[in-house]
Design a protein around this motif. Sequence first.
Motif, short mmCIF file in Angstrom:
data_model
loop_
_atom_site.label_atom_id
_atom_site.label_comp_id
_atom_site.label_asym_id
_atom_site.label_seq_id
_atom_site.Cartn_x
_atom_site.Cartn_y
_atom_site.Cartn_z
N GLU A 89 0.82 -1.23 0.00
CA GLU A 89 0.00 0.00 0.00
C GLU A 89 0.85 1.27 0.00
OE1 GLU A 89 -1.68 -1.49 3.66
OE2 GLU A 89 -1.25 0.44 4.62
N GLU A 90 0.31 2.27 -0.66
CA GLU A 90 0.93 3.60 -0.73
C GLU A 90 2.34 3.60 -1.30
OE1 GLU A 90 0.28 5.50 3.06
OE2 GLU A 90 -1.86 5.14 2.94
N SER A 91 2.59 2.77 -2.29
CA SER A 91 3.91 2.79 -2.94
C SER A 91 4.07 4.02 -3.81
CB SER A 91 4.14 1.52 -3.75
OG SER A 91 4.33 0.41 -2.90
N GLY A 92 2.96 4.64 -4.18
CA GLY A 92 3.04 5.97 -4.80
C GLY A 92 3.37 6.00 -6.29
N TYR A 93 2.88 5.05 -7.06
CA TYR A 93 3.22 5.01 -8.49
C TYR A 93 2.25 5.78 -9.39
CZ TYR A 93 6.96 1.61 -7.79
OH TYR A 93 8.12 1.00 -7.43
N LYS A 94 1.19 6.35 -8.80
CA LYS A 94 0.18 6.98 -9.66
C LYS A 94 0.78 8.04 -10.61
CE LYS A 94 -4.52 8.76 -9.59
NZ LYS A 94 -5.58 9.38 -8.81
N PRO A 95 1.65 8.94 -10.11
CA PRO A 95 2.21 9.95 -11.03
C PRO A 95 2.97 9.33 -12.21
CG PRO A 95 2.64 10.55 -8.74
CD PRO A 95 2.07 9.16 -8.72
N LEU A 96 3.65 8.20 -11.95
CA LEU A 96 4.39 7.54 -13.04
C LEU A 96 3.42 7.05 -14.12
CD1 LEU A 96 7.12 6.18 -14.09
CD2 LEU A 96 6.33 4.15 -12.90
N TYR A 97 2.30 6.43 -13.68
CA TYR A 97 1.34 5.90 -14.66
C TYR A 97 0.66 7.05 -15.40
CZ TYR A 97 1.84 1.87 -11.49
OH TYR A 97 2.34 0.87 -10.69
N GLU A 98 0.36 8.12 -14.66
CA GLU A 98 -0.29 9.27 -15.30
C GLU A 98 0.62 9.86 -16.37
OE1 GLU A 98 -3.35 11.15 -11.99
OE2 GLU A 98 -1.20 11.50 -11.76
N LYS A 99 1.90 9.99 -16.00
CA LYS A 99 2.87 10.58 -16.94
C LYS A 99 2.99 9.72 -18.21
CE LYS A 99 7.48 12.47 -16.98
NZ LYS A 99 8.79 12.06 -16.55
N ALA A 100 2.95 8.41 -18.03
CA ALA A 100 3.10 7.51 -19.17
C ALA A 100 1.78 7.36 -19.94
CB ALA A 100 3.58 6.14 -18.69
N GLY A 101 0.69 7.90 -19.37
CA GLY A 101 -0.63 7.79 -20.03
C GLY A 101 -1.13 6.36 -20.08
N VAL A 102 -0.81 5.59 -19.02
CA VAL A 102 -1.21 4.18 -19.01
C VAL A 102 -2.28 3.95 -17.94
CG1 VAL A 102 0.58 3.36 -17.38
CG2 VAL A 102 -0.21 1.85 -19.16
N LYS A 103 -3.22 3.08 -18.22
CA LYS A 103 -4.28 2.77 -17.25
C LYS A 103 -3.71 1.90 -16.13
CE LYS A 103 -7.86 3.13 -20.72
NZ LYS A 103 -9.27 3.43 -20.53
N ALA A 104 -4.39 1.92 -14.96
CA ALA A 104 -3.86 1.11 -13.85
C ALA A 104 -4.97 0.61 -12.93
CB ALA A 104 -2.85 1.92 -13.04
N ILE A 105 -4.67 -0.53 -12.32
CA ILE A 105 -5.56 -1.15 -11.33
C ILE A 105 -4.75 -1.32 -10.05
CG2 ILE A 105 -6.82 -3.28 -10.75
CD1 ILE A 105 -7.00 -3.75 -13.86
#
Length: 339
Positions: A89-105
């Motif tokens: 939990e809370e590893s904090g990868y959301k900005p990376l996925y947003e920057k790459a424009g990739v969807k995430a679960i």
Amino acid sequence: MPARIAINGYGTIGKRVADAIAAQDDMRVAGVAKTKPDFEAKLAIRKGYPLYAANKDAAAKFDKAGVKTAGVLDDLVKSSDLVVDCTPEESGYKPLYEKAGVKAIWQGGEQHSLTNLSFNAAVNYQDCLGANFVRVPSCNTTGLIRTLFPLDAHFGVASVLAVMVRRATDPGDSKKGPINAIEPDLEMPSHHGPDVQSVLPNLNIHTIAVKVPTTIMHLHTVAVDLKKTATADAVLDVWKRFPRVTFVSGGDGVKSTAQIMELARDLSRNRADLYEIAVWRDGVHVVDGRRLYYFQAVHQESDVVPENVDAVRALLEIERDGRTSMQKTDRSLGIGVAR
Ligand code: NAD
């Protein structure tokens, strides 16, 4: 062409999600990312999953250990259609996925507020079609939703009190406890009730949790006040027609979670996983027509796995119908065969 799925975090949940994705014909494992060059990393390579280091520091550790990687997480994310994030939990990868424009679960260790969309295939597949980010709620929450949603749909649920007897940790973990104590969760309600409401917002549910020294399953004792009268047989009939709920019986010698896991081993599925929620058929009781009591057991390591596969199909709009996706996933994992 099959969708390219990255798995970031290859531990208890990540390795199961990877195998489940590899078992589908409409998606494939683009790669798995890890922080440590441990036995799980080496086994990922043996299974043929491209292995990536989670970051540059991790890459140095992999190099030092002589474990060959295909690159770092950034490379994997850029070449994937979707990431299933199975990191702690809370590893904090959301900005990376947003920057790459990739969807995430994400998984249940995260807060609902990370995505504002929590997924359960039977309940809200349609609402998640094409979404960029969803969270699959925790194993306990998924277990409660699986049996309460059909009850609410058929009989109406006025209120629920669920007491969760939680496993201390997972079987492969020798660090956490308790090993000889019972630990009440003093928060009231436990976080599980509000978490169920992240998928079923109108369900009037209260939850209490205690942790016990076992690693194999969670056990829920559930009391439900129904709006319409029902019998135990009518309740069982509703669950029988619902996917990902299965039955066990004390009369058949299934007296505890130990026998449920023995039964799961006998089914010879991958890792002896039991993706369904196991309800004790002879533990279902209706008093005065409206008060229902039941017991269910949750295999914490695997019940969320089919939900992750369906969430991939919903987000990437590979399949627009949730029921069809669930059937496809269930067939591939052997779900429903034990009924
Ligand atoms: P885990 O500790 O078994 O696995 C986590 C994996 O992520 C490990 O391989 C670890 O090396 C790797 N990792 C750690 N930090 C990382 C980072 N910064 N970047 C990339 N990888 C990293 O954890 P888990 O039990 O699989 O839990 C993952 C998520 O699933 C959590 O949100 C958890 O709450 C949720 N979940 C766990 C269970 C369960 O019973 N284990 C059930 C349902 C949901």
